[in-house]
Enzyme design. Sequence first.
Site, PDB file in Angstrom:
ATOM      1  N   SER A 197       0.751  -1.164  -0.030  1.00 49.86           N
ATOM      2  CA  SER A 197      -0.051   0.002  -0.042  1.00 49.86           C
ATOM      3  C   SER A 197       0.998   1.347   0.006  1.00 49.86           C
ATOM      4  CB  SER A 197      -1.059  -0.072   1.152  1.00 49.86           C
ATOM      5  OG  SER A 197      -1.317   1.158   1.328  1.00 49.86           O
ATOM      6  N   TYR A 234      -2.244  -1.184  10.028  1.00 49.88           N
ATOM      7  CA  TYR A 234      -2.189  -1.357   8.489  1.00 49.88           C
ATOM      8  C   TYR A 234      -0.876  -1.073   7.992  1.00 49.88           C
ATOM      9  CZ  TYR A 234      -3.981  -1.347   3.836  1.00 49.88           C
ATOM     10  OH  TYR A 234      -4.168  -1.349   2.410  1.00 49.88           O
TER      11      TYR A 234
HETATM   12  P1  NDP Z   1     -11.185  -6.149  -0.896  1.00 54.38           P
HETATM   13  O1  NDP Z   1     -11.682  -6.051   0.397  1.00 54.38           O
HETATM   14  O2  NDP Z   1     -12.201  -5.436  -2.021  1.00 54.38           O
HETATM   15  O3  NDP Z   1     -10.990  -7.878  -1.222  1.00 54.38           O
HETATM   16  C1  NDP Z   1     -10.166  -8.414  -0.582  1.00 54.38           C
HETATM   17  C2  NDP Z   1      -9.742  -9.939  -1.053  1.00 54.38           C
HETATM   18  O4  NDP Z   1      -9.050 -10.522  -0.115  1.00 54.38           O
HETATM   19  C3  NDP Z   1     -11.137 -10.698  -1.169  1.00 54.38           C
HETATM   20  O5  NDP Z   1     -10.820 -11.572  -2.380  1.00 54.38           O
HETATM   21  C4  NDP Z   1     -10.962 -11.348  -0.022  1.00 54.38           C
HETATM   22  O6  NDP Z   1     -11.801 -12.526   0.005  1.00 54.38           O
HETATM   23  C5  NDP Z   1      -9.602 -11.564   0.137  1.00 54.38           C
HETATM   24  N1  NDP Z   1      -9.446 -11.839   1.684  1.00 54.38           N
HETATM   25  C6  NDP Z   1      -9.434 -11.208   2.778  1.00 54.38           C
HETATM   26  N2  NDP Z   1      -9.109 -11.671   3.805  1.00 54.38           N
HETATM   27  C7  NDP Z   1      -8.782 -13.213   3.417  1.00 54.38           C
HETATM   28  C8  NDP Z   1      -8.270 -14.057   4.177  1.00 54.38           C
HETATM   29  N3  NDP Z   1      -8.106 -14.045   5.393  1.00 54.38           N
HETATM   30  N4  NDP Z   1      -7.917 -15.152   3.615  1.00 54.38           N
HETATM   31  C9  NDP Z   1      -8.143 -15.314   2.184  1.00 54.38           C
HETATM   32  N5  NDP Z   1      -8.428 -14.191   1.476  1.00 54.38           N
HETATM   33  C10 NDP Z   1      -8.859 -13.096   2.170  1.00 54.38           C
HETATM   34  O7  NDP Z   1      -9.802  -5.552  -0.935  1.00 54.38           O
HETATM   35  P2  NDP Z   1      -9.005  -4.728  -2.029  1.00 54.38           P
HETATM   36  O8  NDP Z   1      -9.234  -5.463  -3.212  1.00 54.38           O
HETATM   37  O9  NDP Z   1      -9.281  -3.150  -1.926  1.00 54.38           O
HETATM   38  O10 NDP Z   1      -7.482  -4.870  -1.524  1.00 54.38           O
HETATM   39  C11 NDP Z   1      -6.693  -5.975  -1.994  1.00 54.38           C
HETATM   40  C12 NDP Z   1      -5.197  -5.642  -1.508  1.00 54.38           C
HETATM   41  O11 NDP Z   1      -4.857  -4.301  -1.747  1.00 54.38           O
HETATM   42  C13 NDP Z   1      -5.077  -5.648  -0.022  1.00 54.38           C
HETATM   43  O12 NDP Z   1      -3.895  -6.155   0.273  1.00 54.38           O
HETATM   44  C14 NDP Z   1      -5.254  -4.111   0.433  1.00 54.38           C
HETATM   45  O13 NDP Z   1      -4.764  -4.049   1.880  1.00 54.38           O
HETATM   46  C15 NDP Z   1      -4.549  -3.700  -0.806  1.00 54.38           C
HETATM   47  N6  NDP Z   1      -4.751  -2.157  -0.941  1.00 54.38           N
HETATM   48  C16 NDP Z   1      -5.985  -1.728  -1.208  1.00 54.38           C
HETATM   49  C17 NDP Z   1      -6.077  -0.373  -1.432  1.00 54.38           C
HETATM   50  C18 NDP Z   1      -7.702   0.104  -1.580  1.00 54.38           C
HETATM   51  O14 NDP Z   1      -7.866   1.476  -1.661  1.00 54.38           O
HETATM   52  N7  NDP Z   1      -8.547  -0.691  -2.050  1.00 54.38           N
HETATM   53  C19 NDP Z   1      -5.151   0.657  -1.375  1.00 54.38           C
HETATM   54  C20 NDP Z   1      -3.794  -0.013  -1.131  1.00 54.38           C
HETATM   55  C21 NDP Z   1      -3.717  -1.347  -0.994  1.00 54.38           C
HETATM   56  P3  NDP Z   1     -13.535 -12.546   0.015  1.00 54.38           P
HETATM   57  O15 NDP Z   1     -14.018 -12.142  -1.080  1.00 54.38           O
HETATM   58  O16 NDP Z   1     -13.623 -14.112   0.299  1.00 54.38           O
HETATM   59  O17 NDP Z   1     -13.637 -11.940   1.507  1.00 54.38           O
END
Ligand code: NDP
Length: 237
Positions: A132, A146
Amino acid sequence: MIDFNGKSILVLGGSRGIGAAIVRLFATSGARVAFTYISSRETAEALAAETGSEALLADSADRDAIIDLIASRGPLDAVVVNSGVLGAGDPLAMSPNDIDRLFRINIHAPYYAAVTAARHMPDGGRIIFIGSTNADRTPMSGLAAYAASKAALRGMAKGLARDFGPRGITVNVVQPGPTDTDMNPAGGPLKGKMHSFMAIKRHVTSAEVAGLVAYLAGPEAGIITGAAYSIDGGFAA
Ligand code: NDP
């Protein structure tokens, strides 16, 4: 579009948001893709059917589940660790269990996924962590755990790049800024505040992040390792 024909790729956390865009891009570029999810079974199964990929239930907070899953997949050409949780809040009020879980998902899972994948990976493999921009700039309160977890990925990538470099395996971090997903919808209440920190005042799209991930997984990025690439509209500039 890069040709990933014949490549086997695993995305941890691929059912929604940025992860789903990564799954789509690799799958439409010819790769054999598997991805994990934790809660959205229907969404994951629909994405798998749409893209011809494989959806696997595995909790990134469970170290042994991640190690066993990756060890069972055989040689992977690329692993993308996208699963992550935000967990924003007052550090004086947040529960230690929630903080520990955040660190397990955001730090431990990437470490064990990378090391386990590297055991079986062919030379020239790719390991990519989704970090991030908050690793570099944290201009709002409530994000200490975070931001710490995402900053950890930078040190991890640098160290593992040294460890696996002799085999041509690269380890890099992609650092999105505010990206339009369920975690951070473009129309959310903090939109104006987040955009005020950016040079280009809009949310990043998941497809833009996926494009950078594909570049780092592709043949022209074989000399890039131990690096962190921000894709954040200048949030940390
Ligand atoms: P979302 O919350 O929209 O999606 C998260 C994804 O990760 C889903 O597919 C979810 O699965 C999966 N996930 C979460 N926890 C687990 C777990 N314990 N085990 C397996 N799968 C898991 O997040 P984003 O797409 O926004 O974020 C993706 C990455 O990008 C993250 O690492 C986040 O920190 C990073 N990020 C996001 C930003 C943003 O503004 N959106 C900015 C900077 C970084 P399920 O659908 O089953 O819940």
